[in-house]
Design a protein around this motif. Structure first.
Motif, PDB file in Angstrom:
ATOM      1  N   GLU A   3     -67.887 -16.598 -16.200  1.00 49.76           N
ATOM      2  CA  GLU A   3     -67.537 -17.728 -15.340  1.00 49.76           C
ATOM      3  C   GLU A   3     -67.050 -17.188 -14.005  1.00 49.76           C
ATOM      4  O   GLU A   3     -66.515 -16.087 -13.939  1.00 49.76           O
ATOM      5  N   PRO A   4     -67.239 -17.995 -12.930  1.00 46.67           N
ATOM      6  CA  PRO A   4     -66.720 -17.529 -11.652  1.00 46.67           C
ATOM      7  C   PRO A   4     -65.211 -17.368 -11.715  1.00 46.67           C
ATOM      8  O   PRO A   4     -64.532 -18.108 -12.413  1.00 46.67           O
ATOM      9  N   LEU A   5     -64.744 -16.405 -11.028  1.00 40.25           N
ATOM     10  CA  LEU A   5     -63.302 -16.182 -11.000  1.00 40.25           C
ATOM     11  C   LEU A   5     -62.619 -17.381 -10.347  1.00 40.25           C
ATOM     12  O   LEU A   5     -63.128 -17.966  -9.398  1.00 40.25           O
ATOM     13  N   PRO A   6     -61.478 -17.760 -10.837  1.00 40.61           N
ATOM     14  CA  PRO A   6     -60.798 -18.932 -10.299  1.00 40.61           C
ATOM     15  C   PRO A   6     -60.403 -18.748  -8.824  1.00 40.61           C
ATOM     16  O   PRO A   6     -60.210 -19.718  -8.116  1.00 40.61           O
ATOM     17  N   THR A   7     -60.338 -17.528  -8.352  1.00 37.58           N
ATOM     18  CA  THR A   7     -59.933 -17.309  -6.970  1.00 37.58           C
ATOM     19  C   THR A   7     -61.099 -17.412  -5.997  1.00 37.58           C
ATOM     20  O   THR A   7     -60.901 -17.500  -4.801  1.00 37.58           O
ATOM     21  N   ASP A   8     -62.362 -17.384  -6.488  1.00 36.74           N
ATOM     22  CA  ASP A   8     -63.508 -17.473  -5.588  1.00 36.74           C
ATOM     23  C   ASP A   8     -63.577 -18.836  -4.902  1.00 36.74           C
ATOM     24  O   ASP A   8     -63.850 -18.929  -3.713  1.00 36.74           O
ATOM     25  N   ARG A   9     -63.385 -19.891  -5.613  1.00 43.01           N
ATOM     26  CA  ARG A   9     -63.489 -21.245  -5.057  1.00 43.01           C
ATOM     27  C   ARG A   9     -62.422 -21.488  -3.982  1.00 43.01           C
ATOM     28  O   ARG A   9     -62.754 -21.981  -2.918  1.00 43.01           O
ATOM     29  N   PRO A  10     -61.176 -21.175  -4.204  1.00 44.54           N
ATOM     30  CA  PRO A  10     -60.171 -21.399  -3.156  1.00 44.54           C
ATOM     31  C   PRO A  10     -60.454 -20.594  -1.880  1.00 44.54           C
ATOM     32  O   PRO A  10     -60.182 -21.061  -0.782  1.00 44.54           O
ATOM     33  N   ARG A  11     -61.048 -19.399  -2.015  1.00 44.91           N
ATOM     34  CA  ARG A  11     -61.366 -18.622  -0.809  1.00 44.91           C
ATOM     35  C   ARG A  11     -62.402 -19.348   0.026  1.00 44.91           C
ATOM     36  O   ARG A  11     -62.324 -19.380   1.248  1.00 44.91           O
ATOM     37  N   GLU A  12     -63.390 -19.940  -0.640  1.00 45.77           N
ATOM     38  CA  GLU A  12     -64.416 -20.702   0.081  1.00 45.77           C
ATOM     39  C   GLU A  12     -63.785 -21.908   0.778  1.00 45.77           C
ATOM     40  O   GLU A  12     -64.112 -22.220   1.916  1.00 45.77           O
ATOM     41  N   ILE A  13     -62.893 -22.586   0.093  1.00 45.31           N
ATOM     42  CA  ILE A  13     -62.214 -23.750   0.665  1.00 45.31           C
ATOM     43  C   ILE A  13     -61.347 -23.323   1.841  1.00 45.31           C
ATOM     44  O   ILE A  13     -61.333 -23.981   2.882  1.00 45.31           O
ATOM     45  N   ASP A  14     -60.632 -22.211   1.688  1.00 42.00           N
ATOM     46  CA  ASP A  14     -59.789 -21.709   2.777  1.00 42.00           C
ATOM     47  C   ASP A  14     -60.633 -21.339   3.994  1.00 42.00           C
ATOM     48  O   ASP A  14     -60.248 -21.625   5.127  1.00 42.00           O
ATOM     49  N   ALA A  15     -61.780 -20.708   3.763  1.00 44.68           N
ATOM     50  CA  ALA A  15     -62.649 -20.317   4.873  1.00 44.68           C
ATOM     51  C   ALA A  15     -63.173 -21.558   5.595  1.00 44.68           C
ATOM     52  O   ALA A  15     -63.216 -21.602   6.832  1.00 44.68           O
ATOM     53  N   ALA A  16     -63.536 -22.584   4.857  1.00 45.32           N
ATOM     54  CA  ALA A  16     -64.012 -23.832   5.471  1.00 45.32           C
ATOM     55  C   ALA A  16     -62.887 -24.507   6.247  1.00 45.32           C
ATOM     56  O   ALA A  16     -63.100 -25.021   7.349  1.00 45.32           O
ATOM     57  N   ALA A  17     -61.698 -24.494   5.677  1.00 40.80           N
ATOM     58  CA  ALA A  17     -60.545 -25.090   6.371  1.00 40.80           C
ATOM     59  C   ALA A  17     -60.235 -24.326   7.662  1.00 40.80           C
ATOM     60  O   ALA A  17     -59.916 -24.930   8.691  1.00 40.80           O
ATOM     61  N   ASP A  18     -60.344 -23.005   7.616  1.00 42.59           N
ATOM     62  CA  ASP A  18     -60.116 -22.194   8.819  1.00 42.59           C
ATOM     63  C   ASP A  18     -61.149 -22.509   9.900  1.00 42.59           C
ATOM     64  O   ASP A  18     -60.812 -22.614  11.082  1.00 42.59           O
TER      65      ASP A  18
END
Length: 163
Positions: A3-18
């Motif tokens: 399964e994808p690591l739980p930290t991968d999704r928040p990094r994508e969200i953070d990058a989009a928010a930035d």
């Protein structure tokens, strides 16, 4: 079955928010420049301050704000100089020159109540109103006073009469 690591999704969200934040900051910087070049310095400062709320360390926003504050201070200095020169022209009896300088002072942001009081006085004089004793306009802390000429001479030593 990984399964994808739980930290991968928040990094994508953070990058989009930035990216969204950076785009919003750029939009605010451009809007502020529009106000700045239209000589609406206070509006520009307000817009650029909004950019600082999004990124407190944004160097361009801080530099733009400082530049606009300098422009506001320079405009204020110029308007006060025009007001002083208009006051001196009024006291010399040069009504046309005084009116022009006082109107320029108002246009540049001088304390309108002071300049408009003198302009109103000039208008009443020009309309051939009741003759009044010769007076000198004196700037107090927040208003214009009209002092009879005979009272001006002793006060000149005090230093608050502008002539």
């Amino acid at each position: 079955m990984s399964e994808p690591l739980p930290t991968d999704r928040p990094r994508e969200i953070d990058a989009a928010a930035d990216r969204d934040r950076d785009a919003k900051i750029e939009q605010l910087l451009l809007a502020g420049l529009d106000h700045y070049f239209a000589a609406q310095f206070e509006h520009a400062i307000n817009v650029w301050t909004r950019a600082l709320f999004l990124d407190r360390s944004h160097a361009r926003a801080r530099a733009y704000i400082e530049r606009a504050r300098s422009a506001v201070a320079e405009r204020q200095r110029e308007s006060e100089e025009l007001l002083d020169r208009g006051l001196a022209a009024f006291n010399r009896g040069e009504s046309v020159q005084a009116r022009r300088l006082l109107q320029d002072a108002v246009d540049h942001g001088a304390h309108a109540d002071e300049a408009l009081a003198l302009i109103d006085r000039l208008n009443r004089i020009d309309q051939g109103g009741v003759p009044t004793p010769r007076v000198h306009a004196v700037l107090s802390e927040r208003s214009v006073l009209f002092v009879p000429e005979e009272e001006v001479a002793p006060r000149r030593n005090v230093g608050w009469v502008v002539a």
